[in-house]
Design a protein around this motif. Structure first.
Motif, PDB file in Angstrom:
ATOM      1  N   ARG A  53       0.824  -1.212   0.000  1.00  0.00           N
ATOM      2  CA  ARG A  53       0.000   0.000   0.000  1.00  0.00           C
ATOM      3  C   ARG A  53       0.859   1.263   0.000  1.00  0.00           C
ATOM      4  O   ARG A  53       0.574   2.225  -0.719  1.00  0.00           O
ATOM      5  CB  ARG A  53      -0.924  -0.011   1.227  1.00  0.00           C
ATOM      6  N   VAL A  54       1.933   1.240   0.778  1.00  0.00           N
ATOM      7  CA  VAL A  54       2.768   2.431   0.897  1.00  0.00           C
ATOM      8  C   VAL A  54       3.763   2.550  -0.257  1.00  0.00           C
ATOM      9  O   VAL A  54       4.013   3.651  -0.763  1.00  0.00           O
ATOM     10  CB  VAL A  54       3.513   2.411   2.254  1.00  0.00           C
ATOM     11  N   GLY A  55       4.318   1.424  -0.704  1.00  0.00           N
ATOM     12  CA  GLY A  55       5.451   1.511  -1.619  1.00  0.00           C
ATOM     13  C   GLY A  55       5.196   1.147  -3.056  1.00  0.00           C
ATOM     14  O   GLY A  55       6.086   1.350  -3.896  1.00  0.00           O
ATOM     15  N   LEU A  56       4.020   0.605  -3.389  1.00  0.00           N
ATOM     16  CA  LEU A  56       3.814   0.142  -4.759  1.00  0.00           C
ATOM     17  C   LEU A  56       3.880   1.279  -5.774  1.00  0.00           C
ATOM     18  O   LEU A  56       4.451   1.119  -6.864  1.00  0.00           O
ATOM     19  CB  LEU A  56       2.477  -0.593  -4.874  1.00  0.00           C
ATOM     20  N   GLY A  57       3.317   2.424  -5.408  1.00  0.00           N
ATOM     21  CA  GLY A  57       3.358   3.563  -6.330  1.00  0.00           C
ATOM     22  C   GLY A  57       4.785   4.009  -6.619  1.00  0.00           C
ATOM     23  O   GLY A  57       5.143   4.279  -7.780  1.00  0.00           O
ATOM     24  N   ARG A  58       5.618   4.086  -5.579  1.00  0.00           N
ATOM     25  CA  ARG A  58       7.014   4.476  -5.780  1.00  0.00           C
ATOM     26  C   ARG A  58       7.784   3.396  -6.518  1.00  0.00           C
ATOM     27  O   ARG A  58       8.685   3.701  -7.318  1.00  0.00           O
ATOM     28  CB  ARG A  58       7.665   4.737  -4.412  1.00  0.00           C
TER      29      ARG A  58
END
Length: 296
Positions: A53-58
């Motif tokens: 949730r926190v890191g997939l976009g980055r």
């Protein structure tokens, strides 16, 4: 009904009650073990969900894997850390696996069963539980200073190889010990030499168990940060590391990101965790594939 028949019936009833009691106890422990398994899987699922949730976009940002780090969390990448971790893993496999398996073969097949051998075996088993930072201090003394390698990638890789050796030796010995003696005796009966028996029969039979130890030890080594910090891994590089250069690794990169106050670095740390997990899964998948090939 005679007294003898009555006693036999009482004995049978007590035996039946004992069986039912043991079955109930077994069912209780079965549910407890299942609860422990589900609890572990639930916690793991929560951690993976939070990381994704926190890191997939980055993680999906162009250049995150191919570029060098930056002082700004929204730009830059982890290429030096990824290359460093891959090189560390390769060197650990190339050094620790032959030495560990060779040591296990000698202790199990060739070494005389004396008190000295028993002492060595006990010490190897104890070394498997030593904290990784102790190996970092050992690598700092031996590789950085005594051999003069300095805070370079080769020092970090050899330190991780030392960290992996006890687990590989212990699991390889157990795998070799599990090979049936009848297999050895059959080969000896046909006039096969001891080394050829080990090479063509014992080792192929023990490969699945040996690879299990390799998976565990290499995964631990790639994910370790304490020993690399002691040896001299850095948290910022603008170039890809070589064997005798300063180096980065993914655990050090994660540690560097989470210690920075800017919110964007938390996303970068989570994305780096995803990369580390994928790297470990790739190595484990390769080892599992080889293990399955030798299992048939």
């Amino acid at each position: 009904m005679t007294i003898s028949n009555r006693q036999n019936l009482d004995t049978a009833d007590r035996f039946t009650d004992n069986i039912e009691q043991r079955e109930r106890v077994g069912q209780i422990f079965e549910k407890l073990f299942l609860l422990g398994l589900l609890t572990g899987l639930f916690v793991l699922a929560l951690l993976l969900f939070d990381v994704l949730r926190v890191g997939l976009g980055r993680f999906l940002t162009p250049g995150f894997i191919t570029e060098t780090p930056s002082r700004f969390p929204e730009v830059g990448g982890i290429a030096p850390a990824l290359i460093g971790s891959m090189l560390l893993g390769i060197i650990v496999i190339l050094t620790a696996v032959p030495i560990g398996v060779g040591t296990a073969i000698y202790l199990e097949e060739y070494a005389p069963k004396t008190w000295w051998t028993s002492l060595i075996e006990i010490n190897i088993s104890n070394l498997a539980g030593v904290p990784s930072i102790v190996y970092g201090l050992l690598g700092l003394s031996v590789f950085n200073y005594f051999l003069g390698f300095g805070p370079t990638l080769i020092s970090g890789a050899l330190t991780l190889a030392l960290l992996s050796l006890p687990v590989i030796i212990v699991t390889s010995r157990e795998a070799i010990r599990a090979v049936p003696d009848s297999l050895r005796h059959a080969a000896f009966g046909l006039g096969v030499t001891k080394w050829n028996t080990i090479r063509h029969h014992v080792i192929p039979y023990a490969v699945p168990g040996i690879l299990t130890g390799v998976i565990i030890s290499v995964s631990r080594a790639i994910g370790d940060a304490a020993s690399l910090i002691v040896v001299g891994a850095v948290s910022f590089l603008t170039f890809n590391p070589g064997l005798f250069n300063r180096f980065m690794a993914l655990p050090i990169q994660i540690y560097s990101y989470i210690t920075r106050p800017e919110p964007g670095f938390a996303n970068a740390a989570a994305a780096t965790i995803i990369v580390l997990l994928l790297l470990i899964l790739a190595l484990n998948g390769t080892a599992i594939y080889i293990r399955q090939r030798f299992s048939h």
